[in-house]
Design a protein around this motif. Structure first.
Motif, PDB file in Angstrom:
ATOM      1  N   PRO A 113       0.824  -0.927  -0.068  1.00 21.69           N
ATOM      2  CA  PRO A 113       0.125  -0.210   0.093  1.00 21.69           C
ATOM      3  C   PRO A 113       0.577   1.231   0.176  1.00 21.69           C
ATOM      4  O   PRO A 113       1.987   1.520   0.613  1.00 21.69           O
ATOM      5  CB  PRO A 113      -0.928  -0.433   1.352  1.00 21.69           C
ATOM      6  CG  PRO A 113      -0.861  -1.266   1.606  1.00 21.69           C
ATOM      7  CD  PRO A 113       0.281  -2.139   1.110  1.00 21.69           C
ATOM      8  N   GLU A 153       3.030  -4.158   7.677  1.00 19.15           N
ATOM      9  CA  GLU A 153       3.053  -4.373   6.253  1.00 19.15           C
ATOM     10  C   GLU A 153       3.869  -5.723   5.633  1.00 19.15           C
ATOM     11  O   GLU A 153       2.819  -6.406   5.346  1.00 19.15           O
ATOM     12  CB  GLU A 153       4.687  -4.346   5.430  1.00 19.15           C
ATOM     13  CG  GLU A 153       4.603  -4.113   3.725  1.00 19.15           C
ATOM     14  CD  GLU A 153       5.096  -5.251   4.045  1.00 19.15           C
ATOM     15  OE1 GLU A 153       4.994  -5.882   1.997  1.00 19.15           O
ATOM     16  OE2 GLU A 153       6.226  -5.723   4.182  1.00 19.15           O
ATOM     17  N   VAL A 187      -0.670  -6.759   5.937  1.00 22.06           N
ATOM     18  CA  VAL A 187      -1.185  -6.582   5.239  1.00 22.06           C
ATOM     19  C   VAL A 187      -1.220  -7.805   3.728  1.00 22.06           C
ATOM     20  O   VAL A 187      -1.909  -8.415   3.470  1.00 22.06           O
ATOM     21  CB  VAL A 187      -0.868  -5.796   4.354  1.00 22.06           C
ATOM     22  CG1 VAL A 187      -0.896  -5.215   3.014  1.00 22.06           C
ATOM     23  CG2 VAL A 187      -1.125  -3.961   5.102  1.00 22.06           C
ATOM     24  N   VAL A 220      -4.686  -2.900   6.450  1.00 23.38           N
ATOM     25  CA  VAL A 220      -4.040  -1.455   5.428  1.00 23.38           C
ATOM     26  C   VAL A 220      -3.791  -0.567   6.222  1.00 23.38           C
ATOM     27  O   VAL A 220      -3.142   0.060   6.876  1.00 23.38           O
ATOM     28  CB  VAL A 220      -4.920  -1.275   3.636  1.00 23.38           C
ATOM     29  CG1 VAL A 220      -4.341   0.274   3.278  1.00 23.38           C
ATOM     30  CG2 VAL A 220      -4.147  -2.835   3.150  1.00 23.38           C
TER      31      VAL A 220
END
Length: 483
Positions: free
Chosen positions: A36, A300, A303, A376
C-alpha cells in the motif's frame, strides 16, 4: 454395448488431465500483492530532508545501547536478551508461525499411506458363507493446485511467519529499550541521591553554624529552627529517592529474567561514577532508519498475509480435482495373499464443484477483503505513528539541549549566591532567611539539572527506538531472527 475406448485413448486422456492440471496450476485466484502507498511529507519538520520510506526487515541484533558507553548497561542488555521471558514468548510464537507456513506448504504434495487388515465374516450373498479376508494395500491421492489456493495459503503463511519474526525483533527492541531506560533513570537517581547526601552534609554544617551563632547571642532562635527544618526536609526528600531506586532495580531484575531478591546494583558514587554519556544525535535522519522499525515491517507483512487470504477465499468458487491411486493384495487366506490373482489396484480422478452453500463463500470472501482493508489502515497508522514519535523526540532533544545549557548557568549562579549569602551571614551582614533562600534555590537548580539529564537520556533512547534500533544498524537480508 458401446465399444471400450482403446488403451492409447484412455492413456492420452489421463495425460491430458494431468497436463491441464499443471497448466491451470500456473493461475492463482485473488489479487497479487502490492504494498500500500503511504502519503509522506518531503522532509522532517525538525531536521533535514529524507526519502520516501519503504518498510524493510528489522535488525534487532545491532548493539545500539553501546553508544551510551556504560559497561554495566551493556552487560544488563546482554542478560535481558538471553533470559527475558517476553522475548522467549515471542521467539516461540515465531516458531509456531514458521511451522504454520510449513503446514501450508505441504498442500503442494500428494498424501500416501499403507493399510493392512484381517477379518472373518458371515455373508448370505449367493448362499450363506463363512470366510476370512486378508488385505494389504497402498493408497495415494493428490489435489492439484488448479486455482492457486495452496499457493495463496503458502503466501499467507510465509507473510505471517515474516511478521512474527518482525514481532520478535520488536519484542527484543522493546525489552532492550526498557532495560536502557530503567538503568539510565536509576543512575540519574543515584546522582540525585549523591546531591542530597552532599546537601544534607552542607545543611548540617549550616545548622551547627546557626547554633554557634545563637549561643554567641548573635542569632535568633528562629534561625536555628529554620536550619533544622531545612535539614530534615532535605533528609526526607533524599530518603524518598531510595524508594524510586529500589523500584527501578526491581524492574531491571525482572527484565533480565531474575527475581528482585537475586539482583542488586551498586550505586554510582564519586569513586565509581556514572559512566554513560548522551549520544550525539545525527544532523539528519534518513528514512532508512524508519524502514527498520519492527512494528512497521510487521504491519506491512500482515497486509501481505491478508491479501493472500483473499486469494484463498476466491479459489473456493472454482471446482477441485482429486487424483487417486491405490494398489495392494486381497485374499481369503494369508498364504495366497501375495499371489498374482490377489493383486488389486485402482486409478481415479474426481472433479467436484459446490453449487449452493447458502452464501458461505461470498461471506468468507467479504470477510477476507474487510480484513485486508483493516490491515492496510493499521499499516498506514503505524507508519504515521512512527513519523510522530521521531518528530516528538527530535523536538524534545532540541528543546532540552537549550534548556540544559540555561540550567547549567542557573546552577552556577545559584551556587555563587549560596556561597555569598553564607559568607554574609557569618559576617553578620545578612539574616539567615537569605541563606535559606539561596540554599533552596541552589538545591532546586541542581535537582532540575539532574532531572533534565534524565529527560535527555530518555528522549535519546526513545529516538533510537523510534528509528528501529539506531542509525548505524545495517539492513538485514532476511527476516529470520538470529537465535
Amino acid at each position: 454395448m458401446a465399444p471400450l475406448l482403446p488403451v492409447v485413448s484412455r492413456t492420452g486422456f489421463r495425460l491430458s488431465v494431468i497436463v491441464a492440471a499443471v497448466l491451470l496450476a500456473g493461475c492463482a485466484a485473488g489479487p497479487d500483492y502490492v504494498r500500500p502507498a503511504v502519503e509522506t511529507p518531503a522532509a522532517w519538520k525538525e531536521t533535514g530532508a529524507w526519502k520516501t520510506a519503504q518498510p524493510q526487515p528489522a535488525d534487532s541484533q545491532h548493539p545500539w545501547w553501546e553508544a551510551y558507553g556504560d559497561s554495566i548497561l551493556n552487560t544488563l542488555v546482554a542478560q535481558a536478551n538471553a533470559a527475558n521471558q517476553n522475548i522467549r514468548q515471542a521467539e516461540a510464537q515465531y516458531r509456531a508461525a514458521s511451522a504454520a507456513a510449513d503446514a501450508a506448504r505441504a498442500g503442494f504434495f500428494p498424501t500416501a499411506g499403507v493399510s493392512a487388515g484381517a477379518g472373518r465374516a458371515l455373508t448370505n450373498s449367493n448362499g450363506i458363507r463363512l470366510g476370512n479376508n486378508e488385505n494389504l494395500g497402498f493408497a495415494a491421492s493428490w489435489q492439484p493446485d488448479l486455482w492457486g489456493s495452496v499457493r495463496r495459503s503458502v503466501e499467507a503463511g510465509n507473510a505471517g511467519a515474516q511478521a512474527s519474526a518482525d514481532d520478535l525483533a520488536g519484542a527484543q527492541l522493546s525489552i532492550q529499550a526498557a532495560v536502557v531506560q530503567d538503568y539510565l533513570q536509576l543512575r540519574v537517581t543515584d546522582q540525585l541521591r549523591e546531591l542530597y547526601a552532599a546537601t544534607t552534609l552542607a545543611y548540617t554544617r549550616a545548622l551547627e553554624l546557626t547554633q554557634h551563632q545563637y549561643e554567641a547571642g548573635v542569632a535568633l532562635r528562629s534561625d536555628v529552627a529554620l536550619a533544622q527544618s531545612q535539614l530534615k526536609t532535605a533528609q526526607a526528600q533524599g530518603t524518598d529517592l531510595d524508594a524510586q531506586r529500589a523500584q527501578l532495580e526491581h524492574a531491571l531484575a525482572i527484565l533480565t529474567g531474575r527475581p528482585p531478591a537475586a539482583f542488586s546494583l551498586a550505586p554510582a558514587t564519586a569513586e565509581h561514577p556514572f559512566e554513560a554519556r548522551l549520544p550525539a544525535s545525527p544532523p539528519g535522519l534518513p528514512s532508512e532508519l524508519l524502514e527498520r522499525r519492527p512494528d512497521i515491517a510487521s504491519a506491512e507483512r500482515h497486509v501481505a498475509q491478508a491479501n493472500a487470504n483473499i486469494g484463498v477465499a476466491t479459489a473456493a468458487y472454482f471446482p477441485s480435482l482429486t487424483l487417486s491411486a491405490s494398489g495392494g493384495f486381497s485374499a481369503a487366506q494369508f498364504g495366497t495373499l501375495f499371489n498374482t490373482p490377489s493383486r488389486v489396484w485402482s486409478l481415479g480422478a474426481a472433479l467436484a464443484q459446490t453449487l449452493f452453500d447458502g452464501g458461505l463463500r461470498r461471506a468468507r470472501t467479504a470477510q477476507a477483503v474487510a480484513t485486508y482493508d483493516a490491515s492496510v489502515a493499521q499499516y498506514k497508522q503505524t507508519v504515521l505513528n512512527g513519523f510522530q514519535q521521531v518528530e516528538d523526540n527530535l523536538s524534545t532533544l532540541r528543546v532540552l539541549d537549550g534548556e540544559a545549557r540555561l540550567q547549567d548557568e542557573a546552577v552556577q549562579a545559584s551556587q555563587l549566591a549560596e556561597r555569598l549569602a553564607l559568607a554574609q551571614y557569618r559576617a553578620g551582614s545578612a539574616n539567615y532567611l537569605a541563606v535559606v533562600t539561596a540554599q533552596n534555590l541552589s538545591l532546586a537548580n541542581q535537582r532540575t539539572a539532574a532531572q533534565l539529564l534524565g529527560r535527555q537520556l530518555a528522549a535519546s533512547v526513545s529516538l533510537i527506538t523510534a528509528t528501529g534500533g539506531g542509525w548505524n544498524a545495517p539492513t538485514t537480508e532476511s527476516r529470520k531472527p538470529t537465535p
